[in-house]
Design a protein around this motif. Structure first.
Motif, short mmCIF file in Angstrom:
data_model
loop_
_atom_site.label_atom_id
_atom_site.label_comp_id
_atom_site.label_asym_id
_atom_site.label_seq_id
_atom_site.Cartn_x
_atom_site.Cartn_y
_atom_site.Cartn_z
N PHE A 11 14.84 -42.87 -70.33
CA PHE A 11 14.56 -42.10 -69.08
C PHE A 11 15.45 -41.45 -67.92
N ILE A 12 16.82 -41.59 -68.43
CA ILE A 12 18.72 -41.46 -67.33
C ILE A 12 17.90 -40.41 -68.53
N VAL A 17 18.48 -34.10 -69.49
CA VAL A 17 18.56 -32.73 -70.59
C VAL A 17 17.44 -32.18 -69.74
N LEU A 18 16.06 -32.38 -68.87
CA LEU A 18 15.37 -31.69 -68.14
C LEU A 18 16.24 -30.37 -67.32
N PHE A 19 17.19 -31.38 -66.73
CA PHE A 19 18.16 -30.40 -65.75
C PHE A 19 18.81 -29.46 -66.29
N CYS A 20 19.26 -30.03 -67.85
CA CYS A 20 20.05 -28.60 -68.45
C CYS A 20 18.43 -27.84 -68.94
N ILE A 21 17.69 -27.45 -69.08
CA ILE A 21 16.81 -27.07 -70.43
C ILE A 21 16.28 -26.62 -68.86
N LEU A 49 6.47 -25.20 -67.33
CA LEU A 49 6.92 -26.57 -66.91
C LEU A 49 6.94 -27.49 -68.17
N GLN A 50 5.34 -27.21 -68.79
CA GLN A 50 4.61 -27.93 -69.58
C GLN A 50 5.73 -27.78 -70.80
N ILE A 55 9.83 -29.99 -74.58
CA ILE A 55 11.10 -29.05 -74.92
C ILE A 55 12.16 -30.57 -74.90
N THR A 56 11.85 -30.85 -73.32
CA THR A 56 12.72 -32.04 -72.76
C THR A 56 12.23 -32.85 -73.71
N SER A 57 11.64 -33.53 -73.47
CA SER A 57 10.94 -35.16 -74.26
C SER A 57 11.38 -35.21 -76.11
N LEU A 58 11.64 -34.07 -76.64
CA LEU A 58 11.97 -33.44 -78.26
C LEU A 58 13.37 -33.94 -78.38
N VAL A 59 14.27 -33.34 -77.00
CA VAL A 59 15.66 -33.29 -77.21
C VAL A 59 15.89 -34.30 -76.84
N SER A 60 15.06 -35.47 -75.57
CA SER A 60 15.81 -36.31 -75.52
C SER A 60 15.66 -37.33 -76.32
N LEU A 61 14.45 -37.89 -76.99
CA LEU A 61 14.23 -38.48 -78.10
C LEU A 61 15.48 -38.26 -79.06
N VAL A 62 15.74 -36.93 -79.76
CA VAL A 62 17.32 -36.13 -80.44
C VAL A 62 17.76 -37.63 -79.97
N VAL A 63 18.67 -37.20 -78.70
CA VAL A 63 19.75 -37.87 -78.00
C VAL A 63 19.21 -39.71 -78.39
N PHE A 64 18.17 -39.90 -77.89
CA PHE A 64 18.12 -41.42 -77.58
C PHE A 64 18.06 -42.15 -78.57
N VAL A 65 17.93 -41.36 -79.65
CA VAL A 65 17.48 -42.10 -80.75
C VAL A 65 19.46 -42.05 -81.85
#
Length: 76
Positions: A11-12, A17-21, A49-50, A55-65
């Protein structure tokens, strides 16, 4: 890492990432040439926004992994 901790970390990461994108590929009303009365000239013409949420979800998933892998391997 518990499931709740993993969810909190994701979530964090997602919000950071959202604020970066968000500022990417933005055209303001002033740049677009049409500023309706009563609106801010810096407001985006089409914020997309959609698309940015996906894009945020995909980038966040990579960073989270990566973060999760580092977390798990550091406990060896």
């Amino acid at each position: 890492m518990t499931w709740w901790a993993a969810l909190a970390v994701y979530f964090i990461i997602w919000w950071v990432v959202l604020f970066c994108i968000l500022p990417l590929n933005i055209t303001s009303q002033a740049e677009g040439g049409e500023v309706p009365a009563g609106t801010d000239p810096g407001a985006p013409v089409s914020p997309q926004l959609q698309r940015k949420a996906i894009i945020t979800s995909l980038v966040s998933l990579v960073v989270f992994v990566i973060v999760y892998a580092l977390w798990v391997w550091s406990e060896i």
